[in-house]
Design a protein around this motif. Structure first.
Motif: not given
Length: 389
Positions: A244-267
């Protein structure tokens, strides 16, 4: 009724007592009680076996432990959440990995920590040691070197090689996502998946999800959503993700997302999770501290998993790697293929299928069916396999 793991933390004294003298030893498979036993197991009897192997090297698989021995190899550059702590400090982890191979798959294993981070030197070392082992489990090697190292070893060695931080994580993640989808009555191909972290595990997880049929995967690193300008593995991954050509950071990516997979040390903040779609799935897998506390995540997600044993839904590599290597060795495979990894994920899911719930999307690591199911499925999926699962 769902059983939630008891949250018990071992004391420092318990931990150090358990590690005293290391966690491994050797055990005899032939008797050594008298002079006759000595003559059979060592000189002069052993010379007969050595002569036979010299005449037919293939006999080493039958008359030595090589064919059932996994080398657990690390340079100590990416150990757990501790980072680059060096080979000596990495050794307790490698010993633990070897112990898990024995306990869960009946495979002998030996930890090898190497005092070099040079890919050429590591490859040369393992090529020269090849007569001593039957497979290589790479462990805790930092990215991006881990990608080149695995590729080079796969090319150089005629035996199974797998970087578990990549592929073991990916296999169990896929199994867990299949379980979560089954609980919710959803299909993989309709999910919008966000992966935070583009290191070893993040890259492998993205690729196995794509191979399994997930069509919308967005991957982020510390600079935001991956694009072609990243270079290396990240650039190649950017080319096949983010439809879908998402740009930006985690806020933009998570907008309407069904699944979040955390594999970093970021909170990840609670406010950002609130932007996800209804009935969201959150896999906060950083250890020992998840990207967001599971109790907070449950306010916005229908299913939550971590990498920890003191919360429900532990996504733990031990569900995969013992059976994967056992299956590959049982089949006499020279490679661990993508088909074998997908088969392993399906096998893990199949064990949990009849007992699934929001708090049990994967089986327990101590379920004796897991390693057997995985090894059988992997052996059957091996190229040219004649093994019946």
């Amino acid at each position: 009724m769902t059983i939630v793991p008891e949250r018990t933390i071992p004391t420092r004294e318990e931990i150090f007592a358990a590690h005293g003298g290391g966690k491994l030893g050797t055990a005899l498979t032939a008797p050594l009680a008298d002079a006759r036993d000595l003559a059979v197991a060592y000189t002069p009897g052993v010379a007969e076996v050595s002569r036979a192997i010299a005449a037919d090297p293939g006999l080493a698989a039958r008359y030595t432990w090589t064919n059932r021995l996994v080398a657990v190899v690390s340079d100590g550059t990416a150990v757990l959440g501790l980072g680059d702590i060096g080979p000596r400090a990495a050794l307790p982890v490698m010993e633990g990995k070897s112990a898990l191979f024995k306990a869960f798959a009946g495979l002998d294993s030996i930890p090898l920590v190497l005092d070099t981070t040079d890919v050429d030197e590591i490859v040369e070392t393992l090529v020269r040691l090849r007569p001593s082992f039957g497979a290589v489990n790479l462990e805790d090697v930092s990215a991006p070197r881990c990608f080149e190292l695995e590729r080079r070893l796969v090319e150089a060695l005629d035996c199974p090689v797998m970087h578990d931080d990549q592929h073991g994580t990916a296999i169990v993640l896929l199994a867990a996502l299949r379980g979560a989808c089954a609980v919710q009555g959803r299909d993989l191909d309709g999910l919008r998946v966000v992966i935070s972290g583009a290191g070893a595990a993040g890259v492998a997880c993205a690729r196995i999800l794509l191979a399994a049929g997930v069509r919308d995967v967005v991957v982020l690193d510390s600079r935001g959503v991956l694009d072609a300008g990243r270079g290396g593995e990240k650039a190649s991954l950017a080319a096949v993700t983010n439809p879908r050509g998402v740009t930006g950071g985690v806020a933009e990516a998570l907008d309407g997302a069904d699944v979040f997979v955390g594999l970093s040390s970021a909170t990840v903040s609670e406010e950002l999770l609130a932007r996800m779609a209804r009935d969201a799935i959150v896999f906060a897998l950083s250890n020992p501290d998840p990207e967001i506390h599971p109790d907070v995540a449950r306010r916005h997600a229908a299913i939550v998993a971590t990498g920890r044993s003191d919360f429900p839904n532990q996504i733990n590599n031990v569900l995969a790697f013992p059976g994967v290597f056992r299956g590959a060795l049982d089949a006499g495979a020279r490679r661990i293929t993508e088909e074998m990894k997908l088969a392993a994920a399906d096998a893990i899911f199949s064990v949990a299928r009849d007992e699934l719930s929001a708090d049990a999307i994967v089986p327990s690591p101590f379920d004796p069916r897991v390693a057997l199911a995985v090894s059988s499925a992997v052996a059957a999926a091996a190229p040219g396999a004649a093994v019946t699962p």
